[in-house]
Motif scaffolding. Sequence first.
Motif, short mmCIF file in Angstrom:
data_model
loop_
_atom_site.label_atom_id
_atom_site.label_comp_id
_atom_site.label_asym_id
_atom_site.label_seq_id
_atom_site.Cartn_x
_atom_site.Cartn_y
_atom_site.Cartn_z
N LEU A 169 16.72 17.60 6.80
CA LEU A 169 16.80 17.84 5.22
C LEU A 169 16.11 18.33 4.70
O LEU A 169 14.84 17.25 4.48
N MET A 170 15.38 20.25 4.56
CA MET A 170 13.86 19.92 3.07
C MET A 170 14.58 20.35 2.28
O MET A 170 14.06 19.03 1.62
N PHE A 171 15.35 21.10 1.83
CA PHE A 171 15.15 21.82 0.45
C PHE A 171 17.05 21.78 -0.42
O PHE A 171 17.63 21.78 0.96
N ASN A 206 12.91 17.09 0.50
CA ASN A 206 13.49 15.93 0.87
C ASN A 206 11.53 15.63 1.46
O ASN A 206 10.83 15.24 2.80
N SER A 207 10.81 15.14 0.41
CA SER A 207 9.64 14.61 0.87
C SER A 207 8.48 16.22 1.78
O SER A 207 8.11 15.46 2.48
N VAL A 208 8.65 17.30 1.23
CA VAL A 208 8.40 18.59 2.15
C VAL A 208 6.88 18.55 2.19
O VAL A 208 6.92 19.07 0.85
N PRO A 209 5.70 19.02 2.35
CA PRO A 209 4.74 19.35 1.88
C PRO A 209 4.42 20.87 1.46
O PRO A 209 5.43 21.75 1.86
N SER A 210 3.65 20.58 0.63
CA SER A 210 3.49 21.91 -0.54
C SER A 210 3.67 23.46 0.12
O SER A 210 2.89 24.33 -0.48
N HIS A 241 9.38 30.25 1.17
CA HIS A 241 7.59 30.93 1.93
C HIS A 241 6.76 30.21 1.96
O HIS A 241 6.73 28.20 2.15
N LEU A 242 6.16 30.44 3.91
CA LEU A 242 5.56 30.09 4.35
C LEU A 242 3.98 30.30 4.13
O LEU A 242 3.86 31.55 4.21
N HIS A 243 2.69 29.50 4.07
CA HIS A 243 1.49 29.59 3.38
C HIS A 243 0.66 28.58 4.31
O HIS A 243 0.92 26.92 4.09
N THR A 244 0.01 28.69 5.12
CA THR A 244 -1.76 27.49 5.36
C THR A 244 -0.46 26.64 6.57
O THR A 244 -1.12 25.27 6.31
N LEU A 245 -0.16 26.61 7.53
CA LEU A 245 1.18 25.89 8.04
C LEU A 245 -0.18 25.64 9.40
O LEU A 245 -1.43 25.98 9.45
#
Lengths: 115, 114
Positions: free
Chosen positions: A45-47, A58-62, A77-81
Amino acid sequence: ETGVTQTPRHLVMGMTNKKSLKCEQHLGHNAMYWYKQSAKKPLELMFVYNFKEQTENNSVPSRFSPECPNSSHLFLHLHTLQPEDSALYLCASSQVSSGRAGELFFGEGSRLTVL
Amino acid sequence: GDSVTQMEGPVTLSEEAFLTINCTYTATGYPSLFWYVQYPGEGLQLLLKATKADDKGSNKGFEATYRKETTSFHLEKGSVQVSDSAVYFCALSVTSGGYNKLIFGAGTRLAVHP
């Protein structure tokens, strides 16, 4: 057809790209979720958004940034993955306080590959 | 914390064989229990659920009984078909912050051969 639609179904992006995943539910639900499904790992679970307010991160990277403009739409939204972010991202919705606790309706997922 | 453990797969069966997929859980309080199924290329779908001890959930020939004394919710089907080939997820639901949080097991892949 579950009433939850995700786009795109497949996405390939470089580590410096910015992209977004979209989810739309046509069920009149008031809670929406993002889950990450990686090979050989339990669903994570992320959000969670409940009545458009984020109630769990859930402690998901920014580098992952959710947005819920209304109760029917959810974005990721995804950036610098990183390559390890490659996975199937599942959106789900539910009707909170309906007596049907835990009955989530899932979309078909967006398969993300990070090169 | 709350968690779900299910048997590792893959489980490979011939058509019409009996299926059992084991699931045990750890939880505070009295969670609801679920089995979800994921067919190839699709998202998860709710298969069945049970909301209290001794409840039996059933759907499409599948059954699971909520056993509080053994903290288990094993999935069974008397005669599997090729079309049952999928990944099966056991899950428990807890209410937190006003929403339903599902905690999933790792999933068990089932392959049924003709």
